[in-house]
Design an enzyme around this catalytic site. Structure first.
Site, PDB file in Angstrom:
ATOM      1  N   LYS A 170      50.162  46.423  38.461  1.00 36.33           N
ATOM      2  CA  LYS A 170      49.680  47.180  39.617  1.00 36.33           C
ATOM      3  C   LYS A 170      50.381  48.514  39.759  1.00 36.33           C
ATOM      4  O   LYS A 170      49.781  49.490  40.190  1.00 36.33           O
ATOM      5  CB  LYS A 170      49.845  46.364  40.903  1.00 36.33           C
ATOM      6  CG  LYS A 170      48.845  45.238  41.003  1.00 36.33           C
ATOM      7  CD  LYS A 170      48.612  44.827  42.456  1.00 36.33           C
ATOM      8  CE  LYS A 170      47.539  43.768  42.517  1.00 36.33           C
ATOM      9  NZ  LYS A 170      47.398  43.164  43.840  1.00 36.33           N
ATOM     10  N   LYS A 178      40.463  40.366  33.557  1.00 34.09           N
ATOM     11  CA  LYS A 178      40.208  39.500  34.708  1.00 34.09           C
ATOM     12  C   LYS A 178      39.151  40.136  35.619  1.00 34.09           C
ATOM     13  O   LYS A 178      39.144  41.353  35.779  1.00 34.09           O
ATOM     14  CB  LYS A 178      41.535  39.398  35.475  1.00 34.09           C
ATOM     15  CG  LYS A 178      41.735  38.176  36.287  1.00 34.09           C
ATOM     16  CD  LYS A 178      43.138  38.170  36.884  1.00 34.09           C
ATOM     17  CE  LYS A 178      43.426  39.399  37.737  1.00 34.09           C
ATOM     18  NZ  LYS A 178      44.695  39.384  38.435  1.00 34.09           N
ATOM     19  N   LYS A 187      38.992  42.907  42.152  1.00 35.40           N
ATOM     20  CA  LYS A 187      38.439  43.683  43.260  1.00 35.40           C
ATOM     21  C   LYS A 187      38.496  45.172  42.965  1.00 35.40           C
ATOM     22  O   LYS A 187      37.714  45.942  43.502  1.00 35.40           O
ATOM     23  CB  LYS A 187      39.267  43.432  44.528  1.00 35.40           C
ATOM     24  CG  LYS A 187      39.222  42.014  45.058  1.00 35.40           C
ATOM     25  CD  LYS A 187      40.269  41.855  46.169  1.00 35.40           C
ATOM     26  CE  LYS A 187      40.348  40.435  46.683  1.00 35.40           C
ATOM     27  NZ  LYS A 187      41.576  40.169  47.435  1.00 35.40           N
TER      28      LYS A 187
HETATM   29  P1  TYM Z   1      44.274  37.805  45.901  1.00 31.99           P
HETATM   30  O1  TYM Z   1      43.853  38.278  47.232  1.00 31.99           O
HETATM   31  O2  TYM Z   1      44.406  38.776  44.778  1.00 31.99           O
HETATM   32  O3  TYM Z   1      43.277  36.684  45.397  1.00 31.99           O
HETATM   33  C1  TYM Z   1      42.927  35.587  46.221  1.00 31.99           C
HETATM   34  C2  TYM Z   1      42.824  34.323  45.372  1.00 31.99           C
HETATM   35  O4  TYM Z   1      41.833  34.505  44.350  1.00 31.99           O
HETATM   36  C3  TYM Z   1      42.389  34.179  43.088  1.00 31.99           C
HETATM   37  N1  TYM Z   1      41.775  35.035  42.066  1.00 31.99           N
HETATM   38  C4  TYM Z   1      41.139  34.579  40.990  1.00 31.99           C
HETATM   39  N2  TYM Z   1      40.901  33.325  40.553  1.00 31.99           N
HETATM   40  C5  TYM Z   1      40.198  33.203  39.406  1.00 31.99           C
HETATM   41  N3  TYM Z   1      39.733  34.259  38.681  1.00 31.99           N
HETATM   42  C6  TYM Z   1      39.952  35.530  39.094  1.00 31.99           C
HETATM   43  N4  TYM Z   1      39.479  36.561  38.389  1.00 31.99           N
HETATM   44  C7  TYM Z   1      40.691  35.722  40.285  1.00 31.99           C
HETATM   45  N5  TYM Z   1      41.086  36.839  40.964  1.00 31.99           N
HETATM   46  C8  TYM Z   1      41.751  36.388  42.053  1.00 31.99           C
HETATM   47  C9  TYM Z   1      43.870  34.454  43.228  1.00 31.99           C
HETATM   48  O5  TYM Z   1      44.613  33.737  42.268  1.00 31.99           O
HETATM   49  C10 TYM Z   1      44.138  33.991  44.640  1.00 31.99           C
HETATM   50  O6  TYM Z   1      44.356  32.596  44.671  1.00 31.99           O
HETATM   51  N6  TYM Z   1      49.188  37.093  46.204  1.00 31.99           N
HETATM   52  C11 TYM Z   1      47.913  36.514  46.549  1.00 31.99           C
HETATM   53  C12 TYM Z   1      47.733  36.317  48.044  1.00 31.99           C
HETATM   54  C13 TYM Z   1      48.826  35.555  48.716  1.00 31.99           C
HETATM   55  C14 TYM Z   1      49.075  34.171  48.618  1.00 31.99           C
HETATM   56  C15 TYM Z   1      50.180  33.921  49.474  1.00 31.99           C
HETATM   57  C16 TYM Z   1      48.481  33.135  47.897  1.00 31.99           C
HETATM   58  C17 TYM Z   1      49.732  36.078  49.585  1.00 31.99           C
HETATM   59  N7  TYM Z   1      50.567  35.092  50.040  1.00 31.99           N
HETATM   60  C18 TYM Z   1      50.720  32.649  49.620  1.00 31.99           C
HETATM   61  C19 TYM Z   1      49.030  31.857  48.055  1.00 31.99           C
HETATM   62  C20 TYM Z   1      50.133  31.621  48.901  1.00 31.99           C
HETATM   63  C21 TYM Z   1      46.824  37.464  46.077  1.00 31.99           C
HETATM   64  O7  TYM Z   1      47.043  38.614  45.860  1.00 31.99           O
HETATM   65  O8  TYM Z   1      45.603  36.932  46.039  1.00 31.99           O
END
Ligand code: TYM
Length: 339
Positions: free
Chosen positions: A115, A202, A205
């Site tokens: 990032k 991947k 967004k």
């Molecule tokens: P974020 O917002 O990027 O994504 C949300 C969830 O979607 C999953 N994900 C995917 N799964 C499969 N294939 C993909 N291409 C894909 N892109 C995203 C992510 O793995 C996630 O589960 N750091 C986390 C948010 C967070 C969090 C937490 C999660 C903050 N605090 C505490 C669990 C526990 C994040 O950026 O997710």
């Protein structure tokens, strides 16, 4: 090890373009876990601002993620849905854990490297300590299970290291632990959904091409068009999983099909092995529309009444706070603060 109350926590960032990867990798599993566990699902707005967000759009995106949780089937009356910034325990415990976590640990985080890119010096400090806040999110509720996509695995390993070091530093080797070591729950046939334009990247967004992802607000025509145009190779589908090796695009589409239909990859290949993409893609498009269109429609219905979403978030935050506050008080006492 002490028995901890089984509790699920997970979060999704309100940064727009919620996509099929977010759904299959995470949100779908949130719904599956709610029959067997107490669950807390959080719209992580503090995490979102580690990269600048337009304030108006951020607010709208908080509603969008909330609507997606509800539309996908999360029961916000039985479980807890809220946005992170409403519960101050996240930021407060986050600070304490900044002092437990090590620079060497953060330096290994691949997501920060991706990032921050080449211009690392210009990344926010928040982006660097992001995984510590994520550990605080989970540990503030002493959560035991964390459903996420495969890309969050390293962050969860760090959360476990932080929990372990806190337990060790404040309680010593042999005392029962204060924090559980949270277990990642990375399940289903699509834990890492790839871009529809490039099977080596991947689905994300932030990818500029809209054709690379199916979003939860795409209509039936857009979903069908994106699947029709998805990159593939010229061969027919293989009869078993081994035959997908070295075929990232085929593997991705079959994984998506399997996850959307709650089957495993082999079952899908038993049906479609030997068939061409010209036959498989329309079937996948129909399936994707069947699963996603009702979610998108319900999201737009919910987004038309933001005051209801506000009410869910306020109520969820009060219930989240009631769980996290006593944990934070205990942590403050353990650390030695006068409280
Ligand atoms: P974020 O917002 O990027 O994504 C949300 C969830 O979607 C999953 N994900 C995917 N799964 C499969 N294939 C993909 N291409 C894909 N892109 C995203 C992510 O793995 C996630 O589960 N750091 C986390 C948010 C967070 C969090 C937490 C999660 C903050 N605090 C505490 C669990 C526990 C994040 O950026 O997710």
């Amino acid at each position: 090890m002490t028995d901890f109350h089984p509790r699920v926590f997970s979060g999704v960032q309100p940064t727009g373009n919620l996509h099929l990867g977010n759904y299959l990798g995470a949100i779908k599993n949130f719904v599956a876990l709610q029959d067997s566990h107490d669950c807390i699902y959080c719209v992580v707005d503090l995490h979102a601002i580690t990269v600048w967000q337009d304030p108006q759009e951020l607010k709208q995106n908080i509603y969008e993620v909330t609507a997606a949780f509800l539309a996908a089937g999360v029961d916000a009356t039985k479980h807890v849905v809220f946005n992170q910034s409403r519960v101050s325990a996240h930021a407060e415990l986050g600070w304490i854990l900044n002092c437990v976590s090590r620079i060497g640990w953060l330096n290994r985080m691949t997501q920060f490297k991706e990032k921050a890119g080449k211009n690392r010096e210009n990344a926010s400090v928040g982006l660097y300590v992001y995984p510590n806040l994520m550990a605080a999110d989970i540990l503030a509720y002493r959560a035991t299970h964390v459903p996420v996509g495969d890309d969050q695995k390293q962050h969860l390993e760090l959360a476990r290291d932080i929990a372990q070091k806190f337990n060790h530093d404040y309680l010593g080797e042999n005392a029962p632990p204060f924090f559980p070591l949270p277990e990642p729950v990375i399940t289903g046939a699509a834990t890492r959904v790839m871009s529809l334009r490039d099977g080596s990247r991947k689905m994300s967004k932030s990818e500029p091409s809209e054709m690379s992802r199916i979003t939860l607000t795409d209509d039936a025509d857009e979903i069908a068009k994106k699947i029709k145009k998805a990159k593939t190779d010229p061969d027919p589908l293989p009869g078993d999983k081994e035959g997908l090796q070295g075929r990232p695009e085929a593997s991705n589409l079959v994984g998506i099909f399997a996850a959307l239909s709650d089957r495993d990859v082999d079952a899908v290949l038993t049906e479609y092995g030997g068939k061409q993409f010209s036959e498989f893609k329309p079937a996948l498009a129909d399936l994707a529309v069947e699963v996603l269109a009702p979610i998108g429609a319900e999201m737009s219905r919910l987004l038309d009444a933001p005051e209801h979403l506000e009410a869910f978030l306020a109520d969820g935050a009060a219930r989240a706070d009631a769980i996290a506050s006593p944990v934070l008080s205990k942590v403050k006492e353990m650390v030695g603060f006068s409280t």
